[in-house]
Design an enzyme around this catalytic site. Structure first.
Site, PDB file in Angstrom:
ATOM      1  N   ASP A  51     -65.324  12.537 -11.554  1.00 26.16           N
ATOM      2  CA  ASP A  51     -64.701  13.583 -12.357  1.00 26.16           C
ATOM      3  C   ASP A  51     -64.973  15.036 -11.911  1.00 26.16           C
ATOM      4  O   ASP A  51     -64.254  16.048 -12.152  1.00 26.16           O
ATOM      5  CB  ASP A  51     -65.511  13.475 -13.894  1.00 26.16           C
ATOM      6  CG  ASP A  51     -66.962  13.631 -13.797  1.00 26.16           C
ATOM      7  OD1 ASP A  51     -67.553  13.491 -12.737  1.00 26.16           O
ATOM      8  OD2 ASP A  51     -67.764  13.344 -14.813  1.00 26.16           O
ATOM      9  N   SER A  88     -66.203   8.325 -13.189  1.00 26.26           N
ATOM     10  CA  SER A  88     -67.321   9.357 -13.221  1.00 26.26           C
ATOM     11  C   SER A  88     -68.823   8.854 -12.880  1.00 26.26           C
ATOM     12  O   SER A  88     -69.676   8.901 -13.592  1.00 26.26           O
ATOM     13  CB  SER A  88     -67.576  10.344 -14.394  1.00 26.26           C
ATOM     14  OG  SER A  88     -66.211  10.771 -14.657  1.00 26.26           O
ATOM     15  N   ARG A 124     -60.446   8.374 -22.035  1.00 25.83           N
ATOM     16  CA  ARG A 124     -59.189   8.835 -22.180  1.00 25.83           C
ATOM     17  C   ARG A 124     -58.025   8.214 -21.147  1.00 25.83           C
ATOM     18  O   ARG A 124     -58.266   8.040 -20.099  1.00 25.83           O
ATOM     19  CB  ARG A 124     -59.233  10.224 -21.957  1.00 25.83           C
ATOM     20  CG  ARG A 124     -57.790  11.043 -22.271  1.00 25.83           C
ATOM     21  CD  ARG A 124     -58.125  12.415 -22.148  1.00 25.83           C
ATOM     22  NE  ARG A 124     -59.337  12.951 -22.981  1.00 25.83           N
ATOM     23  CZ  ARG A 124     -59.511  14.153 -23.503  1.00 25.83           C
ATOM     24  NH1 ARG A 124     -58.444  14.907 -23.143  1.00 25.83           N
ATOM     25  NH2 ARG A 124     -60.434  14.359 -24.137  1.00 25.83           N
TER      26      ARG A 124
HETATM   27  C1  BG6 Z   1     -64.073  15.726 -19.542  1.00 25.76           C
HETATM   28  C2  BG6 Z   1     -63.348  15.237 -18.055  1.00 25.76           C
HETATM   29  O1  BG6 Z   1     -63.321  16.885 -19.728  1.00 25.76           O
HETATM   30  O2  BG6 Z   1     -65.264  15.904 -19.044  1.00 25.76           O
HETATM   31  C3  BG6 Z   1     -64.055  13.911 -17.784  1.00 25.76           C
HETATM   32  O3  BG6 Z   1     -61.858  15.051 -18.223  1.00 25.76           O
HETATM   33  C4  BG6 Z   1     -65.615  14.383 -17.618  1.00 25.76           C
HETATM   34  O4  BG6 Z   1     -63.700  13.509 -16.514  1.00 25.76           O
HETATM   35  C5  BG6 Z   1     -65.970  15.062 -18.753  1.00 25.76           C
HETATM   36  O5  BG6 Z   1     -66.289  13.313 -17.384  1.00 25.76           O
HETATM   37  C6  BG6 Z   1     -67.793  15.418 -18.537  1.00 25.76           C
HETATM   38  O6  BG6 Z   1     -68.008  16.005 -19.845  1.00 25.76           O
HETATM   39  P1  BG6 Z   1     -68.636  15.113 -20.769  1.00 25.76           P
HETATM   40  O7  BG6 Z   1     -69.411  16.113 -21.820  1.00 25.76           O
HETATM   41  O8  BG6 Z   1     -67.672  14.375 -21.771  1.00 25.76           O
HETATM   42  O9  BG6 Z   1     -69.595  14.345 -20.189  1.00 25.76           O
HETATM   43  C1  GLC Z   2     -73.344  11.166 -13.376  1.00 27.36           C
HETATM   44  C2  GLC Z   2     -72.576  10.492 -12.420  1.00 27.36           C
HETATM   45  C3  GLC Z   2     -71.631  11.426 -11.797  1.00 27.36           C
HETATM   46  C4  GLC Z   2     -70.800  12.173 -12.503  1.00 27.36           C
HETATM   47  C5  GLC Z   2     -71.708  12.737 -13.586  1.00 27.36           C
HETATM   48  C6  GLC Z   2     -70.961  13.845 -14.542  1.00 27.36           C
HETATM   49  O1  GLC Z   2     -74.330  12.061 -13.030  1.00 27.36           O
HETATM   50  O2  GLC Z   2     -73.338   9.900 -11.652  1.00 27.36           O
HETATM   51  O3  GLC Z   2     -70.706  10.661 -10.788  1.00 27.36           O
HETATM   52  O4  GLC Z   2     -69.829  13.063 -11.779  1.00 27.36           O
HETATM   53  O5  GLC Z   2     -72.448  11.973 -14.271  1.00 27.36           O
HETATM   54  O6  GLC Z   2     -70.015  13.099 -15.335  1.00 27.36           O
END
Ligand code: BG6
Ligand code: GLC
Ligand code: BG6
Ligand code: GLC
Length: 881
Positions: free
Chosen positions: A566, A512, A448
């Site tokens: 994240d 992330s 995003r």
């Molecule tokens: C989102 C965050 O809401 O959640 C992201 O903006 C994050 O940064 C993500 O990585 C994590 O959840 P998922 O389910 O999308 O991996």
């Molecule tokens: C994985 C990544 C970590 C991140 C998590 C959640 O574990 O290594 O950096 O925060 O996923 O998205």
């Protein structure tokens, strides 16, 4: 005189005869009523007419009668007849097959029957408490079967919403509520003991089960007592209000409501109308009010009542050609004699045996509880290693605490699996941030790009616009330069749409994955995790890679000021709303946590004052073998088939990317062993990825969970039975419970550490949280919160869901970074005028630090003053930025 007396007697006799005449139903009348009842039963079963039917035909979620293999020790409650009874029922199977019962009767005073719901359930719990004391069983968490003899709309064996009170009960705030929930809440209020409420059943169902235990042919249960009602085993395909066509389910007819739509007015007498007018529920339960309901004010019986009993016994043809039906009758003999006679007359083709339930319905409720738990027990036995006691969870918690310690220590960090990465974020937002930013959010289920405007009129407000972009698999698995070209292209597209291609807005990058930072805008990717595997990126600074890709395009400029994980973005987003937030966790595709650590404990970063956010990267917990004792064969199989074998072992046990697959592997194995789907295994079931984590969430929904299970399993081609659907729901529950429990343990370790760091007896804190698994799964958050509270009772934790993702948090970090950059620029300009001979560069930085107080965000200055000189003279070291 004699004649006058004789005449009076004769006229009285005629009056009596006339009165009784009204109570006597002819055969034709009985046949008519039987037909009308038949119509009503049909209407109750059909989807279209169910809502308006007077005979509700409520599904009980009891799929079979006992088969003698049931065993265990159960608590049963029997509420709604003349007596309220609490029982312990011990059931043995095999050659020692037996049922032993201990019970006590308790009074329910009228003011409680008709008081508030809370008072009623508190009273019930009070009686249970007394009984458990009496039995010396308060410390065992017994499974409970709850006979609740009122119409309940059930969506599962342990869920029953009271439709309406009948008989003498009228407690407020109960109708429309789940009686199991009310009982649970009352148990919680009293807080003296705990029970595992497994089943809620009507007394007719309990009675049928009691009798069926002795005589397996029994498939009807009838009550003629304070109220009257009947249940029977119906073919699933006829119960339109419940999904599924296979097998049978017991239906609680609630025939007491027959006539509420005026279709038995021709047989109601003036006495019946009087009884109705004086009742608690005028116009309702008209059939129940007719003479067979044994109330003090209506102690007359007639054969007319008997038609009801006959109607549901629709003859079923057995292979032998005979028609059977068995009614368990609770009543007494004068009544039963007439009943039997009339049944014979009205259903001549049915051979019916009446068995009196000597033991009440409590035994049946216990048997239902045993049946419900039995299949679960098989699965439990099978998945035993996925269920943890609190003792095990505490053990895992202390292992994780040790891992954190190891990651923080200078000497131990190189071999630590939990990397405890410094983030160079030193505090949560303070409300002074402002500006216009771009945030990139890469690594979760969506890529995003956002525009975040933080303004400061009167109050700080944040405006966000965002767009999602695809990250096709060939790109995330291709070359690194292609991946960053793609990111740069999406960013260009976004800026074009926002009309800001000519501006150089500060960019915050939520990336992330585990990164080593030496400053906020330098992030070296240590290793890919989750779905990503682009070549040539590990070991590189992702800011440099992205800048290079942007420069290559040349159509816009960007100033990447901060890279955050994240978890950090989430903590900052939540910290914006709640200053107490000092932990960020993600339970989504992957899982991870960050928290504010004391700088003096972070060996890898110079300095002792203040705090810094640490990205734990807890997904790698267990990569050194620390969790081998709790990993199952399924976990190992998941790992073997993953992009990064041997890595992120904790993540693979708990996060959304792997949980669906875990369930699929379990189902395959169970089917192979004949425990599911009658041993059928289809190609779909054998295909990786065919069962997704979002399916677990759907299957665990309270209301439509079983319907969803059926839908999803049918798509896998396995033709599940009702029992299969329940079993699969149970497997999902075990797998998601394990995830919530394990995360509760690691989070518990972080909370305990925060408390110890602050050296306070109780910690009050907020955890910012995000991720699709946490957000979408219907029970996950509740389970997680509950376990955390149990594991670290000395912490009062608020869980704050990040509604706006991590982009807002990334923008807030960027706001700090860009303000600091501005200030540094200003100072540099001011100090440029002072001759360098007088002041060293280091001191300039030191002055800047003093000047701008703690806004020193990226720079950390260790300042030592020389007190001998009046001049500002110092020695300062600047940490690499
Ligand atoms: C989102 C965050 O809401 O959640 C992201 O903006 C994050 O940064 C993500 O990585 C994590 O959840 P998922 O389910 O999308 O991996
Ligand atoms: C994985 C990544 C970590 C991140 C998590 C959640 O574990 O290594 O950096 O925060 O996923 O998205
Ligand atoms: C008891 C059952 O034997 O009979 C109860 O255990 C049931 O569950 C009751 O409600 C019905 O009879 P009465 O006369 O007590 O209403
Ligand atoms: C009332 C209740 C019903 C119960 C019956 C016998 O009719 O509505 O649920 O089975 O009484 O107790």
């Amino acid at each position: 005189m004699v004649t006058a007396v004789a005449q009076r007697l004769a006229s009285q006799r005629k009056e009596i005869d006339d009165t009784l005449e009204a109570f006597t139903l002819s055969s034709t009348q009985l046949q008519q009523v039987k037909e009308r009842m038949r119509v009503e039963l049909e209407r109750g079963l059909k989807k279209d007419t169910h809502h308006t039917a007077s005979v509700k035909m409520l599904p009980s979620y009891v799929y079979r009668t006992p088969d003698g293999t049931e065993r265990g020790k159960f608590l049963a409650l029997d509420l709604g007849g003349t007596n309220f009874r609490v029982l312990v029922v011990k059931i043995r199977s095999g050659i020692r097959k037996s049922v032993r019962m201990y019970n006590k009767i308790y009074a329910i005073p009228l003011e409680i029957m008709q008081g508030t719901g809370e008072e009623l359930f508190d009273h019930i719990v009070h009686c249970i408490s007394d009984f458990l004391d009496y039995m010396g069983m308060k410390n065992t968490r017994l499974p409970l079967g709850f006979t609740f003899s009122f119409p309940c709309s059930q969506t599962g064996i342990d869920k029953g919403t009271l439709v309406s009170w009948t008989k003498g009960f009228k407690a407020t705030d109960c109708e429309g509520h789940d009686v199991v929930d009310m009982l649970r809440e009352a148990i919680k209020r009293q807080n003296e003991f705990d029970l595992d409420i497994v089943a809620v059943v009507n007394d007719t169902v309990g009675t049928m089960m009691t009798c069926a235990y002795e005589d397996p042919k029994c498939e009807i249960g009838l009550i003629a007592g304070t109220g009257s009602n009947v249940c029977y085993m119906e073919a699933m395909k006829n119960i339109e209000v419940v999904e599924g066509d296979n097998g049978q389910m017991c239906v609680n007819t609630e025939w007491g409501g027959f006539g509420d739509n005026d279709n038995i007015e021709d047989i109601r007498t003036k006495f019946d109308r009087e009884v109705d007018q004086g009742s608690l529920n005028v116009g309702k339960q008209r059939c129940e009010q007719l003479s067979f309901s044994l109330r003090d004010d209506s102690d007359y019986y007639c054969e007319g009542s008997v038609w009801c009993c006959v109607t549901p016994s629709q003859p079923r043809t057995r292979p032998s050609g005979h028609h059977y039906d068995n009614i368990c009758l609770l009543s007494f003999y004068s009544f039963s004699g007439i009943l039997k006679e009339t049944v014979k007359e009205l259903a001549p083709k049915c051979e019916v045996e009446f068995v009196l339930s000597e033991d009440g319905s409590g035994k049946g409720a216990a048997l239902i509880t045993a049946v419900a738990r039995q299949h679960h027990r098989e699965i439990d036995k099978y998945l035993y290693s996925m269920r943890f006691s609190d003792e095990t969870l505490r053990d895992i918690m202390s292992r994780f605490r040790m891992e954190m310690e190891k990651g923080l220590g200078r000497d131990t960090n190189p071999t630590a699996t939990v990397k405890m990465l410094p983030t160079f974020v030193r505090s949560i937002p303070d409300g002074s941030e402002k500006g216009d930013f771009i945030a990139l959010d890469l690594g979760g289920s969506n890529f995003r790009i956002l525009r975040v405007k933080v303004s400061h009129e009167k109050k700080q407000t944040v405006q966000m616009e965002s767009q999602n972009y695809e990250t096709p698999e060939d790109i995330i698995h291709g070359s690194g330069s292609r991946l960053f070209d793609h990111v740069a292209e999406c960013l260009g597209d976004f800026m074009e749409k926002q009309n800001i291609k000519d501006k150089k807005l500060p960019v915050g990058f939520t990336f992330s994955f585990p990164c080593a930072h030496t400053k906020l805008d330098e992030a070296v990717l240590l290793t890919w995790t989750k779905r990503f595997k682009a070549s040539g990126v590990e070991g590189m600074d992702v800011v440099k890679l992205l800048n290079k890709a942007i420069k290559k395009r040349g159509d816009y400029d960007a100033d990447i000021m901060a890279v955050v994980n994240d978890t950090v973005g989430t903590m900052m987003t939540c910290g914006f709303d709640d200053q107490r937030c000092e932990v960020g966790i993600i339970i989504g595709t992957g899982t991870n946590a960050c928290y504010m650590e004391e700088l003096r404990h972070i060996d890898m970063v110079e300095g002792d004052e203040g705090r810094m956010c640490i990205n734990t990267e807890w997904g790698a917990f267990g990569d050194d073998g620390m969790l081998e004792d709790i990993r199952t064969e399924f976990d190992r199989e998941i790992d073997r088939g993953s992009l990064n074998p041997g890595k992120q072992l904790f993540e693979k046990m708990v996060s959304g990317m792997y949980m669906g697959e875990l369930v699929r592997l379990i189902l395959v194995k169970m089917a192979k062993e004949g425990l599911l789907f009658e041993g059928r295994i289809t190609p779909e079931l054998l295909t990786k990825g065919k069962f997704e984590t979002k399916h677990i969430s759907a299957i665990e929904k309270t209301k439509e969970g079983l319907t969803k299970a059926k839908e999803i399993l049918t798509r896998l081609g396995v033709e599940p039975s009702a029992d299969d659907c329940i079993a699969v729901q149970h497997v999902c529950a075990i797998v998601s419970f394990r995830s919530a429990n394990l995360i509760a343990a690691t989070l518990g370790a972080i909370l305990a550490r925060l408390k110890d760091n602050k050296n306070i007896p109780r910690l009050r804190t907020t955890v910012g949280i995000d991720g699709s698994l946490y957000k979408m799964h219907p029970q996950y958050s509740r389970r997680l919160h509950k376990t955390v509270r149990r594991l670290v009772p000395e912490c009062d934790v608020r869980f704050l869901l990040s509604e706006s993702g991590s982009g807002k948090g990334a923008a807030l970090v960027t706001a700090w970074a860009s303000r600091l950059a501005d200030q540094t620029r200003q100072i540099a300009e001011t100090l440029a005028d002072i001759p360098t001979a007088l002041i060293s560069l280091n001191c300039k930085v030191m002055l800047a630090a003093i000047f701008f107080g703690n806004h020193c965000f990226q720079h950390k200055c260790v300042v030592t003053f020389s007190h001998n000189t009046k001049h500002l003279f110092g020695f300062c070291t600047q940490q690499p930025i």
